[in-house]
Write a protein that holds these residues in place. Structure first.
Motif, PDB file in Angstrom:
ATOM      1  N   ARG A  92       0.834  -1.206   0.000  1.00 33.68           N
ATOM      2  CA  ARG A  92       0.000   0.000   0.000  1.00 33.68           C
ATOM      3  C   ARG A  92       0.868   1.256   0.000  1.00 33.68           C
ATOM      4  NH1 ARG A  92      -1.755   2.670   4.247  1.00 33.68           N
ATOM      5  NH2 ARG A  92      -1.524   0.960   5.732  1.00 33.68           N
ATOM      6  N   LEU A  93       1.922   1.246   0.806  1.00 35.36           N
ATOM      7  CA  LEU A  93       2.822   2.407   0.843  1.00 35.36           C
ATOM      8  C   LEU A  93       3.484   2.643  -0.507  1.00 35.36           C
ATOM      9  CD1 LEU A  93       4.422   1.770   4.344  1.00 35.36           C
ATOM     10  CD2 LEU A  93       3.180   3.848   3.679  1.00 35.36           C
ATOM     11  N   LEU A  94       3.878   1.557  -1.161  1.00 31.55           N
ATOM     12  CA  LEU A  94       4.523   1.701  -2.470  1.00 31.55           C
ATOM     13  C   LEU A  94       3.523   2.255  -3.484  1.00 31.55           C
ATOM     14  CD1 LEU A  94       7.077   1.234  -4.167  1.00 31.55           C
ATOM     15  CD2 LEU A  94       6.223  -1.071  -4.663  1.00 31.55           C
ATOM     16  N   GLU A  95       2.314   1.686  -3.470  1.00 30.91           N
ATOM     17  CA  GLU A  95       1.305   2.138  -4.442  1.00 30.91           C
ATOM     18  C   GLU A  95       0.939   3.601  -4.227  1.00 30.91           C
ATOM     19  OE1 GLU A  95      -1.813  -0.695  -3.943  1.00 30.91           O
ATOM     20  OE2 GLU A  95      -0.856  -2.189  -5.258  1.00 30.91           O
ATOM     21  N   GLN A  96       0.779   3.989  -2.980  1.00 31.63           N
ATOM     22  CA  GLN A  96       0.388   5.389  -2.753  1.00 31.63           C
ATOM     23  C   GLN A  96       1.548   6.346  -3.037  1.00 31.63           C
ATOM     24  OE1 GLN A  96      -1.100   4.893   1.299  1.00 31.63           O
ATOM     25  NE2 GLN A  96       0.562   6.137   2.123  1.00 31.63           N
ATOM     26  N   SER A  97       2.779   5.855  -2.890  1.00 32.26           N
ATOM     27  CA  SER A  97       3.936   6.687  -3.251  1.00 32.26           C
ATOM     28  C   SER A  97       3.980   6.903  -4.757  1.00 32.26           C
ATOM     29  CB  SER A  97       5.239   6.026  -2.794  1.00 32.26           C
ATOM     30  OG  SER A  97       5.223   5.815  -1.408  1.00 32.26           O
ATOM     31  N   ILE A  98       3.747   5.839  -5.511  1.00 30.88           N
ATOM     32  CA  ILE A  98       3.724   5.940  -6.980  1.00 30.88           C
ATOM     33  C   ILE A  98       2.624   6.910  -7.406  1.00 30.88           C
ATOM     34  CG2 ILE A  98       3.268   4.683  -9.126  1.00 30.88           C
ATOM     35  CD1 ILE A  98       4.376   2.149  -7.659  1.00 30.88           C
ATOM     36  N   ALA A  99       1.433   6.720  -6.833  1.00 33.06           N
ATOM     37  CA  ALA A  99       0.285   7.549  -7.236  1.00 33.06           C
ATOM     38  C   ALA A  99       0.523   9.025  -6.905  1.00 33.06           C
ATOM     39  CB  ALA A  99      -0.983   7.044  -6.540  1.00 33.06           C
ATOM     40  N   TYR A 100       1.121   9.267  -5.751  1.00 32.06           N
ATOM     41  CA  TYR A 100       1.328  10.661  -5.326  1.00 32.06           C
ATOM     42  C   TYR A 100       2.317  11.370  -6.262  1.00 32.06           C
ATOM     43  CZ  TYR A 100       1.154  14.421  -1.873  1.00 32.06           C
ATOM     44  OH  TYR A 100       0.923  15.615  -1.250  1.00 32.06           O
ATOM     45  N   LEU A 101       3.407  10.662  -6.582  1.00 32.61           N
ATOM     46  CA  LEU A 101       4.394  11.267  -7.483  1.00 32.61           C
ATOM     47  C   LEU A 101       3.844  11.421  -8.892  1.00 32.61           C
ATOM     48  CD1 LEU A 101       7.963   9.857  -6.724  1.00 32.61           C
ATOM     49  CD2 LEU A 101       6.900  11.953  -5.948  1.00 32.61           C
ATOM     50  N   ALA A 102       3.039  10.426  -9.315  1.00 30.53           N
ATOM     51  CA  ALA A 102       2.452  10.505 -10.662  1.00 30.53           C
ATOM     52  C   ALA A 102       1.549  11.733 -10.759  1.00 30.53           C
ATOM     53  CB  ALA A 102       1.671   9.234 -10.974  1.00 30.53           C
ATOM     54  N   LYS A 103       0.803  11.967  -9.701  1.00 23.67           N
ATOM     55  CA  LYS A 103      -0.103  13.122  -9.711  1.00 23.67           C
ATOM     56  C   LYS A 103       0.701  14.436  -9.665  1.00 23.67           C
ATOM     57  CE  LYS A 103      -4.230  14.947  -7.537  1.00 23.67           C
ATOM     58  NZ  LYS A 103      -4.991  15.052  -6.305  1.00 23.67           N
ATOM     59  N   ALA A 104       1.728  14.444  -8.854  1.00 27.83           N
ATOM     60  CA  ALA A 104       2.518  15.681  -8.711  1.00 27.83           C
ATOM     61  C   ALA A 104       3.313  16.010  -9.965  1.00 27.83           C
ATOM     62  CB  ALA A 104       3.469  15.550  -7.512  1.00 27.83           C
ATOM     63  N   SER A 105       3.782  14.960 -10.657  1.00 29.33           N
ATOM     64  CA  SER A 105       4.685  15.196 -11.791  1.00 29.33           C
ATOM     65  C   SER A 105       3.999  15.044 -13.138  1.00 29.33           C
ATOM     66  CB  SER A 105       5.863  14.216 -11.725  1.00 29.33           C
ATOM     67  OG  SER A 105       5.422  12.896 -11.978  1.00 29.33           O
ATOM     68  N   GLY A 106       2.808  14.437 -13.133  1.00 33.95           N
ATOM     69  CA  GLY A 106       2.106  14.217 -14.399  1.00 33.95           C
ATOM     70  C   GLY A 106       2.613  13.012 -15.160  1.00 33.95           C
ATOM     71  N   LYS A 107       3.432  12.182 -14.506  1.00 31.16           N
ATOM     72  CA  LYS A 107       3.990  11.005 -15.189  1.00 31.16           C
ATOM     73  C   LYS A 107       4.219   9.897 -14.167  1.00 31.16           C
ATOM     74  CE  LYS A 107       8.103   9.672 -17.907  1.00 31.16           C
ATOM     75  NZ  LYS A 107       8.560   8.587 -17.064  1.00 31.16           N
ATOM     76  N   ARG A 108       3.840   8.685 -14.522  1.00 35.20           N
ATOM     77  CA  ARG A 108       4.094   7.574 -13.613  1.00 35.20           C
ATOM     78  C   ARG A 108       5.604   7.314 -13.554  1.00 35.20           C
ATOM     79  NH1 ARG A 108       1.326   3.034 -11.452  1.00 35.20           N
ATOM     80  NH2 ARG A 108       2.716   1.250 -11.169  1.00 35.20           N
ATOM     81  N   PRO A 109       6.183   7.252 -12.360  1.00 32.09           N
ATOM     82  CA  PRO A 109       7.632   7.044 -12.263  1.00 32.09           C
ATOM     83  C   PRO A 109       8.041   5.689 -12.857  1.00 32.09           C
ATOM     84  CG  PRO A 109       6.724   7.790 -10.162  1.00 32.09           C
ATOM     85  CD  PRO A 109       5.558   7.456 -11.040  1.00 32.09           C
ATOM     86  N   ALA A 110       9.188   5.678 -13.527  1.00 35.57           N
ATOM     87  CA  ALA A 110       9.694   4.451 -14.153  1.00 35.57           C
ATOM     88  C   ALA A 110      10.632   3.688 -13.233  1.00 35.57           C
ATOM     89  CB  ALA A 110      10.425   4.789 -15.451  1.00 35.57           C
TER      90      ALA A 110
END
Ligand code: ZN
Length: 333
Positions: free
Chosen positions: A174-192
């Motif tokens: 859950r922590l990993l998923e919410q970290s990905i989602a938060y950065l994706a929203k902030a940056s406009g791109k899903r982190p690779a």
């Protein structure tokens, strides 16, 4: 730093990091298992372990095949990744008092703008690994990085938590998923890509990284060049862009090493020697810096000098980690 202050920071760092040298995303010197925080499900290797138990104990995420391509783009001899772990005040989360917090806060107020300007002057890209809540505390950071149009943002935990200490695979997921989602929203791109905070892999972490679909990880230290991670004996398809404690500012300047090697000239000499052999071996050079540490005035002038030196060699490919991982993946097909 006076002794009471030093004691304060050590008192914070040690429970958090199990005696690892502070943040140490990569600075995280792999300590003996007995010195790391309790990982719950990890069985130690002992004199009574069978060969199979020892094999199993080390099997989660190992060095697989080398992925350095026959040539880098445009015939470059070496790929260079400048990476920044933007930990800032989240290293002080166990004891968030104003003075130690301010040490990390410096990374956002002063170092990051200084680093972005330096990268602009040299026209080189970089990869920034940022804990999700770090972007919440400093919402100006991600837009400032993106505005340069050449950098990458990668995952570095939710609050820079130490994953082996979570002790619960579903919570870690859950922590990993919410970290990905938060950065994706902030940056406009899903982190690779992802770099584990304090280089902490629980027994489940690698599976979670693979299932999350990351192109690459940059937490392990098993080689000086890209490789495919082998998990339980099978190729995983996940590319490792390995870090090194030697090429990390934290081990020289960070809290636990404070005063041990105060000379930025000496640190420059080490980085230069590391790059020179990477250039000779035609592999890659990954530098890891922490803005609140390496962005200090006397230190960033040496980073400036290092980039200028690397550029002077010619035949060098400066790239983000995503660009390198994409290139080695395509070259390996
Ligand atoms: Zn970190």
């Amino acid at each position: 730093m006076n002794s009471s202050r030093r004691r304060l920071i050590c008192a914070v760092a040690i429970p958090l990091l199990g005696c690892l040298p502070a943040c140490g995303s990569p600075s995280a010197q792999p300590a003996p298992a007995s010195r790391q925080p309790a990982a719950g499900t990890v069985n130690p290797i002992t004199v009574d372990s069978t060969e199979e138990q020892i094999r199993q104990a080390v099997a989660t995420a190992r060095f697989g095949r080398k992925l350095t391509p026959k040539s880098w783009p445009n015939g470059a001899r070496v790929a260079v990744c400048l990476t920044f772990d933007v930990d800032n005040e989240l290293l002080q989360r166990a004891n968030p008092l104003p003075v130690p917090l301010s040490v990390g806060e410096y990374g956002a107020t002063t170092s990051l703008p200084r680093i972005l300007d330096l990268l602009d002057r040299h026209q080189v890209p970089a990869t920034f690994f940022i804990p999700a809540m770090g972007t919440m505390l400093h919402p100006e950071m991600v837009p400032a990085i993106i505005a340069r149009n050449r950098h990458e943002i990668g995952v570095h935990g939710w609050i820079h938590e130490f994953w082996p200490a979570i002790g619960d695979a579903s919570k870690e997921q859950r922590l990993l998923e919410q970290s990905i989602a938060y950065l994706a929203k902030a940056s406009g791109k899903r982190p690779a890509g992802v770099r584990a905070p304090s280089s902490g892999f629980s027994p489940q972490t690698f599976d979670l990284i693979r299932k999350a679909g990351f192109l690459y990880d940059s937490s392990l230290l098993a080689a000086d060049e890209p490789y495919e991670i082998l998990s339980n004996g099978a190729p995983s398809g996940v590319i490792e862009l390995p870090i090194s404690e030697v090429d990390n500012d934290y081990v020289y300047y960070g809290e636990t090493a404070n005063g041990a090697l105060p000379s930025p000239d000496a640190v420059f000499a080490i980085y230069k020697a590391e790059f020179d052999l990477a250039f000779q071996e035609r592999t890659m050079f990954i530098l890891t810096q922490h803005p609140h540490v390496g962005g200090r005035r006397s230190r960033i002038v040496q980073l400036d000098r290092l980039i200028a030196y690397i550029k002077s060699k010619g035949d060098v490919w400066f790239a983000t980690m995503e660009q390198v991982a994409t290139y080695v993946k395509e070259s390996g097909r």
